[in-house]
Design an enzyme around this catalytic site. Structure first.
Site, PDB file in Angstrom:
ATOM      1  CD  GLU A 229     -54.515  78.329  68.750  1.00 27.61           C
ATOM      2  OE1 GLU A 229     -53.464  78.687  68.157  1.00 27.61           O
ATOM      3  OE2 GLU A 229     -55.183  79.079  69.469  1.00 27.61           O
TER       4      GLU A 229
ATOM      5  CB  THR B   9     -47.075  74.261  64.903  1.00 27.61           C
ATOM      6  OG1 THR B   9     -45.888  73.875  64.193  1.00 27.61           O
ATOM      7  CG2 THR B   9     -47.260  75.762  64.808  1.00 27.61           C
TER       8      THR B   9
ATOM      9  CB  SER C 228     -38.792  70.145  77.165  1.00 30.63           C
ATOM     10  OG  SER C 228     -40.133  70.076  77.611  1.00 30.63           O
TER      11      SER C 228
ATOM     12  CE1 TYR D 226     -47.031  80.863  65.146  1.00 32.95           C
ATOM     13  CE2 TYR D 226     -44.641  80.738  65.324  1.00 32.95           C
ATOM     14  CZ  TYR D 226     -45.905  80.286  65.691  1.00 32.95           C
ATOM     15  OH  TYR D 226     -46.029  79.253  66.583  1.00 32.95           O
TER      16      TYR D 226
ATOM     17  CB  SER E 222     -43.517  68.004  66.916  1.00 39.92           C
ATOM     18  OG  SER E 222     -43.339  68.945  67.947  1.00 39.92           O
TER      19      SER E 222
END
Length: 655
Positions: A141, A567, A351, A260, A571
């Site tokens: 998203e 998100t 990860s 958030y 990254s």
């Protein structure tokens, strides 16, 4: 520039916080080289405007507006003599390589991407497995203010449309076909739950959220969401929206919840119908990863698949931390790569999709199912043993009962299931346009199942008559409503049956449709929400740990201020900071969008959280309530009154 002058010039650049007196003295020194004087002017410029352009200890600074967004940085000194080794080929790693090519202007042949798998993309996957079917472990998203992401993709050419960028085609797509949901949640086997955009928060629940919003980060270290919220929040529609959209559980980090909330406060109004979101045309692998990979390959970047990095060895000289060797296995054979200070290492530590277990139509993702691993957690553990500044991976990967959930890709094979989908989302899923507009949550599902259908086909090679549905469940260890087994023990067919039950298929047809009208590939991900585990300062290492001269961390388990994990933006942001900081790229990293500091957004979100009520309607204790009207009369006729009226805080009857 000669070597001596170059060193002096770089020293001055690094000393951006030097005093004005020292700088003036240097400027008066007629013996200094012209290169040094230029460097001084750059440093002085950075220190103007109240330090806006001053680099921090990591060698980067943050910017906003379009001045720096459109600028091209100068080539860093000595870049042609340097090499970069990037561990992993997920979004963060590929972004770092792109910034090395575009902004650091490093020769592509000097960039080496070491990937354990046989394909790039990491968690941003999307494949057709001939033996199983279509597989998407997750979706992405996105929103307008992913500043670093869009900064990157404006430079990545589309692989579908000649002469345009990935950003161009994404922008056009979402302008022509804007995203919004017509049904956010269902109950009673496919009936609209009629959440109707309401949050249904009590006054006490609103106050709990606002208290969290105002709490200092350090006061939330190692605290869970359930430590700061109670049933006043957990029983609300707000929590249904929030937990299913972002995959938060009650035991996850209160700090991440707060971050958030602050990061996306400008989207509170769009939370119920997903109008705040934007999606790619295809799955994330074909829409994001493949264009980046082609860009890098055309630049000459060296991809080395089948290369699992097991450790990075450091030497410690005083305050300096120098990566001196990479230990790896190439197609199972042990190998070492010796490094100098001109060899830079970037590691994606941890990860969320590591150790994914793949099932299929007739097998659950357990037992002897295929498990794919790249050793990300072990690599981070080996690095972290060498110095405390490299973080604490065990805080995130030690309890998979709290970090797992399961997703599944259901592909319809005929048109028998389509009417039940259309009854809920009110759109034809084969139109090529927005379908569900985001997840549809089955509010009364014991698995807390949600499902979504993005634009079809989600894969370029997909049969236009077929529809790919992405399903996930937050609670994998409790029996379902139709299939009386935990989700983690279910085959693909059984997961399809549970989904068909919740979208209203008559029970006497469920087994047949699951067997003959759909195929399902389940994926169990043990660490999918590992980055939400409660943490304290230092558990996530800095992008560039203190003292590191040729090493940086990338991705969701590296720490960067104010942004939020899970998100695509996070990254890419860590990648930009790593490259700019290590190589002295003289260009600002776009700051995290500042909506949390925008009084308009704060006013709008407060009204929205209270389902249209004004915060001024909240009774104040004792005699304070009697002071409301006199205080409001003081602001009558001022710009403050207009601001409060414009954002529905102040109404005529309150004066």
């Amino acid at each position: 520039m000669n070597k001596k002058a170059g060193k002096i010039g770089m020293a001055v650049l690094a000393a951006g916080a030097g005093t004005a007196a020292v700088m003036a003295k240097r400027a008066r020194d007629a013996k200094q080289s012209s290169e040094m004087k230029i460097a001084e002017r750059k440093t002085e410029y950075r220190n103007t405007e109240r330090g806006k352009y001053e680099k921090n200890s990591k060698g980067i600074y943050y910017s906003n507006g379009n001045y720096e967004a459109f600028a091209r940085p100068e080539k860093p000194d000595g870049i042609e003599e340097k090499h970069a080794y990037i561990v992993g080929s997920g979004l963060a790693s590929l972004a770092a390589a792109c910034f090395l090519v575009r902004d650091a202007q490093m020769p592509g042949s000097h960039i080496h991407i070491l990937e354990a798998m046989d394909i790039a993309g990491g968690a941003c996957d999307g494949i057709h497995d001939p033996m199983r079917g279509y597989v998407m472990r997750g979706g992405r998203e996105m929103e307008n203010h992913f500043e670093c992401l869009w900064d990157l993709f404006r430079s990545i050419p589309s692989i579908e449309t000649p002469g345009v960028s990935v950003l161009d085609e994404y922008y056009w797509l979402n302008k022509h076909d804007p995203n919004y949901s017509l049904c956010r949640a269902t109950v009673n086997r496919g009936e609209d739950a009629h959440t109707d955009g309401k949050f249904n928060l009590s006054q006490k629940g609103c106050m709990e959220i606002m208290k969290l919003f105002m709490t200092k980060d350090e006061d939330l270290y190692d605290k869970k969401i359930e430590d700061v919220f109670d049933e006043e929040v957990f029983d609300s529609t707000f929590w249904l929206y929030w937990r299913t959209m972002f995959a938060f559980e009650n035991w996850h980090s209160a700090l991440e919840m707060k971050l958030y909330f602050q990061r996306f406060i400008h989207h509170i109004a769009g939370l119920p119908d997903f109008s705040a979101l934007k999606f790619t045309k295809y799955n994330q692998y074909e829409s994001l990863i493949l264009p980046m990979q082609r860009y890098l390959e055309e630049a000459g970047v060296d991809f080395q698949f089948g290369t699992e990095v097991t450790n990075v060895v450091f030497e410690f000289r005083g305050d300096k931390k120098i990566a001196t060797a990479i230990e790896c296995r190439v197609d199972g054979v042990e190998k070492g790569i010796l490094l100098t200070e001109n060899d830079y290492v970037f590691v994606t530590n941890g990860s969320c999709t590591e150790g994914t277990i793949y099932g299929d139509q007739n097998h659950a993702p357990n037992g002897d199912a295929e498990i794919r691993t790249s050793g990300c957690w072990n690599l981070w553990k080996n690095i972290a043993k060498q110095d405390a500044s490299f973080g604490h991976p065990e805080k995130f990967c030690s309890d998979i009962s709290k970090t797992n959930w399961e997703s599944a890709t259901i592909t319809t094979l005929d048109d028998k299931i389509i009417p039940y989908i259309m009854n809920i989302c009110k759109r034809d899923p084969r139109s090529g346009k927005v379908v569900t507009g985001g997840i549809v949550s089955c509010q009364d599902s014991k698995w807390l199942m949600s499902w979504t259908i993005n634009r079809q086909g989600q894969f370029k090679g997909q049969n236009p008559e077929q529809v790919c549905v992405w399903v996930y469940g937050l609670f994998t260890d409790v029996p379902g409503d139709y299939i009386k087994k935990p989700m983690k023990e279910c085959t693909g067919k059984e997961i399809t049956e549970e989904w068909l039950y919740h979208i209203g298929v008559p029970t006497d047809q469920i087994a047949d449709l699951a067997e003959h009208s759909a195929v399902c590939v389940p994926t169990m991900m043990p660490y999918i929400t590992a980055f939400f585990m409660p943490r304290t300062k230092g558990d996530r290492p800095d992008v560039i740990p203190d003292g590191c001269v040729n090493f940086a961390f990338l991705g969701q388990f590296a720490d960067t201020p104010r942004d939020t994990v899970f998100t695509t933006e996070y990254s890419v942001r860590t990648a930009m900071e790593a490259v700019y900081g290590l190589f002295g790229v003289d260009r600002g990293v776009p700051e995290v969008w500042g909506s949390v500091y925008d009084i308009r957004e704060l006013l709008d979100s407060s009204v929205k959280l209270m389902d249209g009520r004004s915060p001024l309607e909240i009774p104040l204790p004792g005699p304070l309530n009697a002071l409301k009207k006199p205080l409001l009369r003081v602001i009558r006729g001022t710009v403050i009154e207009k601001l409060l009226r414009d954002h529905d805080i102040l109404r005529e009857e309150m004066l």
